[in-house]
Design an enzyme around this catalytic site. Sequence first.
Site, PDB file in Angstrom:
ATOM      1  N   HIS A 190     -17.092 -16.655  14.055  1.00  0.00           N
ATOM      2  CA  HIS A 190     -17.621 -17.810  14.778  1.00  0.00           C
ATOM      3  C   HIS A 190     -18.253 -17.418  16.106  1.00  0.00           C
ATOM      4  O   HIS A 190     -19.233 -18.026  16.537  1.00  0.00           O
ATOM      5  CB  HIS A 190     -16.515 -18.839  15.007  1.00  0.00           C
ATOM      6  CG  HIS A 190     -16.175 -19.622  13.784  1.00  0.00           C
ATOM      7  ND1 HIS A 190     -17.141 -20.177  12.971  1.00  0.00           N
ATOM      8  CD2 HIS A 190     -14.985 -19.931  13.219  1.00  0.00           C
ATOM      9  CE1 HIS A 190     -16.551 -20.802  11.976  1.00  0.00           C
ATOM     10  NE2 HIS A 190     -15.258 -20.672  12.096  1.00  0.00           N
ATOM     11  N   GLU A 433     -22.609 -13.853 -13.401  1.00  0.00           N
ATOM     12  CA  GLU A 433     -22.044 -12.668 -12.734  1.00  0.00           C
ATOM     13  C   GLU A 433     -21.406 -11.722 -13.737  1.00  0.00           C
ATOM     14  O   GLU A 433     -21.136 -10.569 -13.423  1.00  0.00           O
ATOM     15  CB  GLU A 433     -21.030 -13.079 -11.649  1.00  0.00           C
ATOM     16  CG  GLU A 433     -20.300 -14.336 -11.927  1.00  0.00           C
ATOM     17  CD  GLU A 433     -19.448 -14.863 -10.786  1.00  0.00           C
ATOM     18  OE1 GLU A 433     -19.342 -14.222  -9.725  1.00  0.00           O
ATOM     19  OE2 GLU A 433     -18.870 -15.934 -10.973  1.00  0.00           O
ATOM     20  N   ASP A 457     -20.820  -9.680  -7.573  1.00  0.00           N
ATOM     21  CA  ASP A 457     -20.010  -9.250  -8.713  1.00  0.00           C
ATOM     22  C   ASP A 457     -20.861  -8.674  -9.835  1.00  0.00           C
ATOM     23  O   ASP A 457     -20.471  -7.708 -10.490  1.00  0.00           O
ATOM     24  CB  ASP A 457     -19.183 -10.424  -9.253  1.00  0.00           C
ATOM     25  CG  ASP A 457     -17.824 -10.537  -8.564  1.00  0.00           C
ATOM     26  OD1 ASP A 457     -17.359  -9.525  -8.008  1.00  0.00           O
ATOM     27  OD2 ASP A 457     -17.240 -11.628  -8.580  1.00  0.00           O
ATOM     28  N   CYS A 504     -27.171 -16.488  -5.319  1.00  0.00           N
ATOM     29  CA  CYS A 504     -26.300 -16.734  -4.163  1.00  0.00           C
ATOM     30  C   CYS A 504     -25.586 -15.476  -3.693  1.00  0.00           C
ATOM     31  O   CYS A 504     -24.692 -15.549  -2.840  1.00  0.00           O
ATOM     32  CB  CYS A 504     -25.300 -17.838  -4.473  1.00  0.00           C
ATOM     33  SG  CYS A 504     -24.272 -17.518  -5.927  1.00  0.00           S
TER      34      CYS A 504
END
Length: 579
Positions: A190, A433, A457, A504
């Site tokens: 953060h 994946e 993956d 993604c």
Amino acid sequence: MNLQGIAAAPGIAMGPAFILQQDNSIVEKYNIDEAELEAETKRFEAKVNVAIEQLQQLIETTRHNIGDEKAKIFETHIFLLEDEELVGAAKEAILAERINAEAALDGAAQAIIAMFESMEDENLRERAADIRDVTSRVMRLLKGQDDSALTAIQEPVVLIAHDLTPSDTAQLNRNKTVGFITEIGGKTSHSAIMARSMQIPAVVGLRDAGTQVQSGDYVILDGNRGVVLVNPGPEMINHYKQLQRKDEARQAELRRFMERPSVTADGHKVELAANIGNPKDAFAAKGNGAEGIGLYRSEFLYMGRNDLPTEDEQYQAYKVVAEMFGQEQPVVIRTLDIGGDKELPYLSLPEEANPFLGYRAIRLCLDQVELFKTQLRAIVRASAFGNIKLMYPMIATLQELRQANALLNEVKAGLEQENIAFNRQMEVGMMIEVPGAAIIADQLAKEVDFFSIGTNDLVQYVMAADRMNERVSYLSEPLQPAVLRIIKQVIDAAHARGKWVGMCGEMAGNLTAVPILLGMGLDEFSMGGGSVLPVRALLNKLRYSEMRALAEEVLELVSSEEIRSYVESNVPAIAELNE
């Protein structure tokens, strides 16, 4: 002296070092007389309430100085202090173990922090910072300490600390702190996210920085490359001043792409989305120009607690993100992806010799049906408030997909009977994946609305190379010819059925990979929020027709090294954006 850390927030900062002295002392543990236990509990509760009041003030300050999105981080901190998982566990420890509040809080926090820090996923590991931040705030109050160290800075400095919490970062005066260095942390912490929002150059993960640099040393911080120079000569200072001017112009240029469409020079449109783990990440993604969420890692909602999240808890977490992006911008929610490196202690899953190939993700959900249906109900209910799309992870066979869809249809039928609103046109897709799924992509494409390729993956499965094993890291490379050919096969299979394909994995934000993926016809690129603007800037410089030809050439090359060299030599815009 040159030191190498992790580039966390772009830009160059120069000035004297200021070492932030932080309280890293061991928490003292002592017993409390039974007659004093109630008073000790009340002392703890009182300090928690003061911490909540401080956070409420910090929310207002952050909104004024940085904006509403970053203030949401501290709303989550208030939630943590109102939740029983941390504060409740500490109070139980005070009474059950008859110990002081400081020790009870430290024990409860460390158990949650250890769980997050053991995870492979960097976004999830960094969530330990939230627990650490709120714990430190309450601990300082219990010890009678204040936060005066940061506010005492009177001149422009490069701040050096073991770590900076979001609270610390929000209090930084940009006129006095020109950059900061931390000994721990990563790109998704953060403090790094907020540094990018505040446009403060930062380098993190620079071990022992506090011992290698002394207060008053002149420091050059290169947030683009993760480099820190200590007491450099005048020639190097002049060199970096020139780079600083050039870098400031580059960052200003990138911000110009905030409102631009993600379209190539010859008019081909794609979608640039972001990967998130929770609603806070969604605010950061939107602030970085993301056009939606391509991967909402729902497993985060299950972690850092002692039991499963309720349907309503999940529903609220999905709903807030859906509302943030509205009806036009998509929010793709991946169903529970637990197993492998991500454990839930309260599920008491058996240990496995090879967990990445074992009982995980959709395999677990299809076995523990009630757990899965609870999540499906939450997602489907939230679909009434935005453009939510549902996505299954780790699908390997058509039978698994059909089983998952059958349960989804049961959930929808139940909501219909209860007269609960949901989007009946919600798209349902799956991740690619598993190599077996990629091979039968033509069959799977008949029964889904979209694919999303999870390259993290997929690469390790295609190349049989553990991505955590440095000895085989040369194989764990998304530009391997075999990986690229499988990606092309998946895109072609989906397009033949009129379905769209996203990605993604980390590869989607890799500037060298983007021209290849564009040329292959990838429809959606989902990445870390900070990569959105550089990728959009690159896309605006490319011609789709030329990238299609480039992709065809690349698929004939025989090594990742050849592919990288070929792309970078034929797409000079990559070097321009990496400078």
